[in-house]
Design an enzyme around this catalytic site. Structure first.
Site, short mmCIF file in Angstrom:
data_model
loop_
_atom_site.label_atom_id
_atom_site.label_comp_id
_atom_site.label_asym_id
_atom_site.label_seq_id
_atom_site.Cartn_x
_atom_site.Cartn_y
_atom_site.Cartn_z
N ASP A 342 0.83 -1.21 0.00
CA ASP A 342 0.00 0.00 0.00
C ASP A 342 0.86 1.26 0.00
O ASP A 342 2.03 1.23 0.38
CB ASP A 342 -0.88 0.03 1.25
N HIS A 393 -5.95 3.14 -3.98
CA HIS A 393 -5.83 3.34 -2.53
C HIS A 393 -6.19 4.79 -2.19
O HIS A 393 -5.60 5.38 -1.28
CB HIS A 393 -4.40 2.98 -2.08
N HIS A 487 3.78 -2.41 3.09
CA HIS A 487 3.88 -1.06 2.55
C HIS A 487 5.28 -0.88 1.96
O HIS A 487 6.26 -1.11 2.67
CB HIS A 487 3.66 -0.02 3.65
#
Ligand code: ZN
Length: 535
Positions: A342, A393, A487
């Site tokens: 992400d 996102h 991430h």
């Protein structure tokens, strides 16, 4: 009667036919046509014409009027009998689209297929033209779907020359492309030949294309040669001899130069060696020595006997076929995992991660924020090219449950616009920042064709900026069908992800994108629904 005639004609039409007739006094016309190609060659000169078609039974039909006229025949319409008439050299043929028979000089004859009217033009089986004293030659579907009609008999040498001329002018049809091309995918033991997928087996094992440490894409020599219709022999010294496409190439047992038709090719570096008894060579060496064209798209490789630079449709079909090969790639996998990242793209960190994933043959899913995309737009091209999936996102990492309708729409739409522009397709997945979603968020995602993808393994990599802490948290909890949250924002996350991949691959796990995971599990991801694992 009709049924047996159909069966007979199917067999006949698929064969190579050469009908030789005495040369008639005429204008010396040779017409070359190809099924599906709206042009013909008249004595080597290209002209527009309706394309020949195949009847359901495989017989080749030509547009009667334009072809007959080019052969110097008179074409007429007999209104009372509703018949099209064609006359040449004192012979008259009569056709109707109502019947499998026709009249030739007063005699009733059978056709190999029923004539058809397409766009106002009557199509008849090309073989009927032989009654006009012309010569007809038909090549089958897998030979390019060509047909030659000439007002004199042609020698085999002349036919070969006209065939070569037409191939150059029109290129291969789908059948010929399929028969002479091979699509492979790095890491996949299946390949696609157009007729379907084939197993790349050698001596009972599997021969899997791979990327060498020097960057060369390496192909199994025997499997590729045989899949393309060539022959292969391995001598006692480990040299491989391939005969394919009119050439004989000898690939040496160790790194060195290829010998082609008896002459050493200085620039065709072998770039490979025997691996467990299986000979590999670089894509370049294989293609350049045997007269093939090679194309690559991400980790897919297309070998074709044809220059496809002007034929994007054929290339596209090969890439689509390659996409499916991954699904048949891991029969022995312990399980499938979707690694997700992400908050990117993150510049150099993402670049390092992508390099690491590529080296490991891993496909992952990246949920991107538009404000980051605006900062690093150049990296978007790598994701799809390297087999990864890209999702939404939000634009600004907004908490979507706290957004009003207008803000929610703009958060989703801005990111989708950028991804569509830079990746060529709108995403079908989204992940809400912070994992915060409600029915309003799901509806907004669903209205944009997106599923909401959560996770089943949270590495807490954003909090634990420590590789071993991340691994200890994630590894014991992983099982088939998991979606793992990470991430690509921190150096420790990239290190941990690559280390985790090495450990789990060694256990037999295979990393795929979220959409690939769904396909493997037979799950159809629904827009507006949320998923935290796919099992
Ligand atoms: Zn986030």
């Amino acid at each position: 009667m009709k049924r047996s005639l159909r069966a007979l004609c199917l067999g006949v039409a698929l064969l190579l036919l050469c009908t030789v007739f005495p040369a008639a006094a005429g204008t010396d016309t040779v017409l070359m046509m190809q099924v599906g190609t709206g042009a013909l060659l008249e004595n080597g000169v290209s002209a527009a014409a309706p394309a020949p078609i195949y009847a359901d039974n495989g017989a080749l039909l030509i547009p009667l009027r334009p072809i007959a006229q080019r052969l110097g025949a008179a074409v007429g319409w007999d209104a009372p009998s509703r018949q099209t008439t064609v006359s040449r050299n004192g012979v008259t043929l009569r056709f109707t689209d109502q019947s499998w028979s026709y009249q030739a000089g007063g005699e009733t004859k059978s056709l190999s297929a029923q004539p058809r009217v397409v766009n106002g033009t009557l199509y008849v089986p090309v073989l009927a033209l032989t009654d006009l004293g012309v010569s007809v030659h038909v090549w089958g579907y897998y030979e390019g779907g060509f047909c030659a009609v000439s007002d004199r008999a042609l020698s085999d040498a002349a036919l070969a020359q006209y065939h070569a001329q037409a191939l150059k002018a029109f290129g291969p049809n789908e059948g010929l492309f399929n028969r002479t091309s091979l699509t492979l995918r790095l890491g996949s033991r299946k390949a696609w030949t157009g007729g379907g997928t084939v197993e790349l087996c050698e001596k009972g094992g599997a021969a899997v294309p791979y990327q060498g440490s020097d960057g060369f894409l390496m192909l199994p020599v025997q499997a590729c040669a045989e899949a393309l219709g060539g022959t292969y022999a391995l001598d006692a010294a480990g040299n491989s001899t391939v005969t394919l496409g009119g050439h004989t190439a000898v690939f040496p047992a160790a790194n060195g130069y290829v010998t082609v038709d008896g002459a050493r090719r200085e620039h065709a570096y072998y770039g490979g060696a025997l691996r467990q008894g299986t000979a590999f060579c670089s894509v370049y060496a294989f293609a350049s020595t045997l007269g093939y064209c090679a194309y690559a798209d991400g980790d897919a490789i297309l070998l074709s006997a044809w220059d496809l630079s002007q034929r994007p449709a054929f290339q596209e079909r090969a890439w689509q076929a390659a996409d499916a090969l991954i699904l048949q790639r891991y029969e022995d996998a312990k399980g499938f995992l979707a690694l997700t990242f992400d908050d990117g793209p993150s510049g150099q960190l993402t670049t390092r991660l992508l390099d690491g994933l590529k080296a490991r043959g891993v496909h992952a899913t990246f949920f991107l924020c538009d404000y980051r995309i605006q900062t690093y737009p150049g990296i978007l091209g790598r994701y799809r090219a390297e087999g990864h999936e890209v999702g939404n996102h939000s634009a600004n990492h907004a908490t979507l449950t706290a957004c009003g309708a207008e803000k929610l729409a703009s958060e989703l739409d801005a990111t989708n616009r950028s991804i569509t522009r830079l990746c060529g397709a709108a995403p079908t997945l989204m992940r809400p920042p912070g994992g915060a979603y409600n029915q309003t968020v799901l509806s907004a995602a669903g209205a944009r064709g997106m599923s909401c993808i959560m996770w089943s393994v949270d590495t807490l990599d954003w909090k634990n900026r420590n590789v071993s802490a991340i691994l200890q948290r994630a590894l014991p909890n992983v099982r088939d069908g998991d979606i793992i949250l990470m991430h690509d924002m921190y150096s420790t996350s990239v290190d941990a992800a690559l280390s985790m991949i090495d450990t789990l691959q060694a256990q037999g796990y295979v990393f795929v994108t979220v959409s690939e995971l769904a396909q493997l599990k037979g799950v159809s991801l629904q827009p507006g629904a949320s998923y935290s694992s796919i099992r």
